[in-house]
Design a protein around this motif. Structure first.
Motif, PDB file in Angstrom:
ATOM      1  N   LEU A  33      43.362  40.256  16.642  1.00 12.95           N
ATOM      2  CA  LEU A  33      42.871  41.350  17.473  1.00 12.95           C
ATOM      3  C   LEU A  33      41.984  40.780  18.564  1.00 12.95           C
ATOM      4  O   LEU A  33      41.140  39.922  18.294  1.00 12.95           O
ATOM      5  CB  LEU A  33      42.084  42.330  16.590  1.00 12.95           C
ATOM      6  N   TYR A  34      42.168  41.258  19.801  1.00 15.41           N
ATOM      7  CA  TYR A  34      41.416  40.771  20.951  1.00 15.41           C
ATOM      8  C   TYR A  34      40.873  41.932  21.769  1.00 15.41           C
ATOM      9  O   TYR A  34      41.531  42.963  21.909  1.00 15.41           O
ATOM     10  CB  TYR A  34      42.309  39.942  21.894  1.00 15.41           C
ATOM     11  N   VAL A  35      39.680  41.727  22.313  1.00 14.39           N
ATOM     12  CA  VAL A  35      39.141  42.610  23.344  1.00 14.39           C
ATOM     13  C   VAL A  35      39.002  41.715  24.570  1.00 14.39           C
ATOM     14  O   VAL A  35      38.206  40.774  24.564  1.00 14.39           O
ATOM     15  CB  VAL A  35      37.787  43.229  22.956  1.00 14.39           C
ATOM     16  N   GLY A  36      39.816  41.985  25.588  1.00  7.22           N
ATOM     17  CA  GLY A  36      39.872  41.061  26.716  1.00  7.22           C
ATOM     18  C   GLY A  36      40.332  39.704  26.200  1.00  7.22           C
ATOM     19  O   GLY A  36      41.316  39.605  25.480  1.00  7.22           O
ATOM     20  N   GLN A  37      39.579  38.662  26.519  1.00  8.20           N
ATOM     21  CA  GLN A  37      39.917  37.312  26.066  1.00  8.20           C
ATOM     22  C   GLN A  37      39.251  36.935  24.747  1.00  8.20           C
ATOM     23  O   GLN A  37      39.520  35.874  24.200  1.00  8.20           O
ATOM     24  CB  GLN A  37      39.528  36.290  27.147  1.00  8.20           C
ATOM     25  N   GLU A  38      38.366  37.801  24.244  1.00  7.64           N
ATOM     26  CA  GLU A  38      37.614  37.457  23.026  1.00  7.64           C
ATOM     27  C   GLU A  38      38.337  37.955  21.777  1.00  7.64           C
ATOM     28  O   GLU A  38      38.655  39.136  21.640  1.00  7.64           O
ATOM     29  CB  GLU A  38      36.206  38.056  23.071  1.00  7.64           C
ATOM     30  N   ASP A  85      49.688  44.456  24.546  1.00  4.48           N
ATOM     31  CA  ASP A  85      48.695  45.433  24.985  1.00  4.48           C
ATOM     32  C   ASP A  85      48.816  46.664  24.095  1.00  4.48           C
ATOM     33  O   ASP A  85      49.901  47.217  23.929  1.00  4.48           O
ATOM     34  CB  ASP A  85      48.945  45.797  26.449  1.00  4.48           C
ATOM     35  N   THR A  86      47.699  47.113  23.526  1.00  5.96           N
ATOM     36  CA  THR A  86      47.713  48.268  22.626  1.00  5.96           C
ATOM     37  C   THR A  86      47.725  49.596  23.378  1.00  5.96           C
ATOM     38  O   THR A  86      47.946  50.632  22.778  1.00  5.96           O
ATOM     39  CB  THR A  86      46.478  48.258  21.708  1.00  5.96           C
ATOM     40  N   GLY A  87      47.432  49.561  24.673  1.00  3.61           N
ATOM     41  CA  GLY A  87      47.417  50.784  25.455  1.00  3.61           C
ATOM     42  C   GLY A  87      46.042  51.418  25.604  1.00  3.61           C
ATOM     43  O   GLY A  87      45.921  52.470  26.218  1.00  3.61           O
ATOM     44  N   PHE A 132      29.258  45.207  24.466  1.00  2.00           N
ATOM     45  CA  PHE A 132      29.773  46.306  25.291  1.00  2.00           C
ATOM     46  C   PHE A 132      29.532  46.041  26.768  1.00  2.00           C
ATOM     47  O   PHE A 132      30.368  46.376  27.600  1.00  2.00           O
ATOM     48  CB  PHE A 132      29.156  47.636  24.868  1.00  2.00           C
ATOM     49  N   GLU A 133      28.400  45.445  27.103  1.00  2.00           N
ATOM     50  CA  GLU A 133      28.132  45.095  28.503  1.00  2.00           C
ATOM     51  C   GLU A 133      29.168  44.104  28.999  1.00  2.00           C
ATOM     52  O   GLU A 133      29.598  44.171  30.152  1.00  2.00           O
ATOM     53  CB  GLU A 133      26.725  44.522  28.638  1.00  2.00           C
ATOM     54  N   GLN A 134      29.570  43.189  28.148  1.00  2.00           N
ATOM     55  CA  GLN A 134      30.550  42.165  28.535  1.00  2.00           C
ATOM     56  C   GLN A 134      31.986  42.680  28.556  1.00  2.00           C
ATOM     57  O   GLN A 134      32.785  42.238  29.364  1.00  2.00           O
ATOM     58  CB  GLN A 134      30.487  40.978  27.564  1.00  2.00           C
ATOM     59  N   HIS A 135      32.313  43.615  27.648  1.00  2.00           N
ATOM     60  CA  HIS A 135      33.725  43.942  27.440  1.00  2.00           C
ATOM     61  C   HIS A 135      34.139  45.398  27.652  1.00  2.00           C
ATOM     62  O   HIS A 135      35.339  45.693  27.567  1.00  2.00           O
ATOM     63  CB  HIS A 135      34.147  43.513  26.035  1.00  2.00           C
ATOM     64  N   SER A 136      33.204  46.318  27.883  1.00  2.00           N
ATOM     65  CA  SER A 136      33.606  47.720  28.073  1.00  2.00           C
ATOM     66  C   SER A 136      34.631  47.824  29.199  1.00  2.00           C
ATOM     67  O   SER A 136      34.480  47.200  30.251  1.00  2.00           O
ATOM     68  CB  SER A 136      32.391  48.592  28.407  1.00  2.00           C
ATOM     69  N   GLY A 137      35.668  48.574  28.922  1.00  2.00           N
ATOM     70  CA  GLY A 137      36.730  48.753  29.913  1.00  2.00           C
ATOM     71  C   GLY A 137      37.812  47.694  29.854  1.00  2.00           C
ATOM     72  O   GLY A 137      38.830  47.818  30.537  1.00  2.00           O
ATOM     73  N   GLU A 138      37.626  46.658  29.030  1.00  2.00           N
ATOM     74  CA  GLU A 138      38.664  45.628  28.908  1.00  2.00           C
ATOM     75  C   GLU A 138      39.738  46.077  27.931  1.00  2.00           C
ATOM     76  O   GLU A 138      39.471  46.802  26.964  1.00  2.00           O
ATOM     77  CB  GLU A 138      38.054  44.301  28.443  1.00  2.00           C
TER      78      GLU A 138
END
Length: 157
Positions: free
Chosen positions: A62-67, A108-110, A89-95
């Motif tokens: 599982l990934y959020v952006g590149q993390e 991509d999960t959508g 959340f500051e780093q990844h919100s919206g990713e």
């Protein structure tokens, strides 16, 4: 059996959660070992799945952006993971949120990672149910964000 090429998440939510003993230790450790402002609660990010997880031999990544999210769990209806550092959340919100079944191809999960919930109001002795004097004699642990739901309540378990 080939890994799936489609993996749909119908929605993602973030909820601030009252920590249990192990969570408090994790928050304390994060406070003492990093230069990060850590709150007295943590967050659960729930990913609601369109269908059940596919039965495959390898674990889903599982990934959020590149993390990569190294640890996640299931609940009825999807997956969830914990976030202790609000800076996540500051780093990844919206990713975008991705999964990988083979470690190399990301699907991509959508959905994207939602923003962190706005500040949580703390309950004070004046707002607690029951007699005020009892609340003052037996104060709730404000560091545990007593007005927040528990993990079991958030996950419906």
């Amino acid at each position: 059996m080939a890994p799936p090429t489609r993996f749909r998440v119908t929605s993602a939510t973030v909820t601030a959660v009252r920590p249990e003993r192990a969570d408090r230790r994790r928050l304390d450790h994060l406070r003492s070992t990093s230069n990060t402002t850590v709150e007295d609660h943590y967050f659960i990010v729930k990913l609601y799945l369109e269908s059940q997880l596919p039965a495959i031999a390898d674990a889903i990544r599982l990934y959020v952006g590149q993390e990569e999210i190294p640890k996640y769990n299931g609940f009825i209806g999807g997956l969830y993971f914990r976030v202790y550092d609000p800076g996540f959340f500051e780093q990844h919100s919206g990713e975008a949120i991705y999964v990988s079944f083979d470690g190399s191809t990301r699907i991509d999960t959508g959905v994207v990672l939602p923003r962190r919930p706005a500040g949580q109001a703390r309950r004070t002795a004046a707002t607690l149910p029951g007699p005020r004097i009892a609340a003052l004699e037996n104060p709730l642990d404000d560091s545990a964000e007593s007005g927040l739901p528990t993990k079991s309540e958030v996950l419906g378990q």
